[in-house]
Design a protein around this motif. Structure first.
Motif, short mmCIF file in Angstrom:
data_model
loop_
_atom_site.label_atom_id
_atom_site.label_comp_id
_atom_site.label_asym_id
_atom_site.label_seq_id
_atom_site.Cartn_x
_atom_site.Cartn_y
_atom_site.Cartn_z
N THR A 49 31.85 40.61 45.73
CA THR A 49 32.92 39.65 45.94
C THR A 49 32.35 38.26 46.14
N ALA A 98 42.25 37.50 44.98
CA ALA A 98 43.01 37.46 46.23
C ALA A 98 43.17 36.01 46.68
N TYR A 110 43.45 42.65 47.91
CA TYR A 110 43.57 41.95 46.64
C TYR A 110 45.00 42.02 46.11
N TRP A 113 44.95 42.49 39.76
CA TRP A 113 43.91 43.35 39.20
C TRP A 113 43.88 43.24 37.68
#
Length: 123
Positions: A49, A98, A110, A113
């Motif tokens: 991330t 996010a 989040y 997607w």
């Protein structure tokens, strides 16, 4: 935000791949971004991330030192550079976004997607 992941494929162990995740629809730079993966028969797991302005970059222990997660806000794209690939890296890889300033490791954090891209590493 719409996310489109690409770049998966078949590679031999020890090789490299770069996944891309292109975003559209909102101001890309405002979002934290993440990569997750799901191997056959297993639950989806966190990979990497990155927060806004390249802060709070985190990696799963299983990929630390082999994968990196650069982002290019000018191109609305986040990448997953995968080096020294192993057969256990075989999975469908998903990107996610996010509304957060910091990187996030939990899937439930989040909001958006991508559709996933298959990575297969042969031994």
């Amino acid at each position: 935000v719409q996310l489109q992941a690409s770049g998966g494929g078949l590679v031999q162990a020890g090789g490299s791949l770069r996944l891309s995740c292109a975003a559209s629809g909102r101001t890309f730079s405002n979002y934290a971004l993440g990569w997750f993966r799901q191997a056959p028969g297993k639950e989806r797991e966190f990979v990497a991330t990155i927060g806004r302005s390249d802060v709070s970059i985190l990696y799963a222990d299983s990929v630390k030192g082999r994968f990196t997660i650069p982002r290019d806000n000018a191109k609305n794209t986040v990448y997953l550079q995968m080096n020294t690939l192993k057969p256990k890296d075989t999975a469908v890889y998903y990107c996610a976004a996010a509304d957060s300033s910091i990187g996030l490791v939990y899937q439930r954090s989040y909001d958006y997607w991508g559709q996933g891209t298959q990575v297969t590493v042969s031994s």
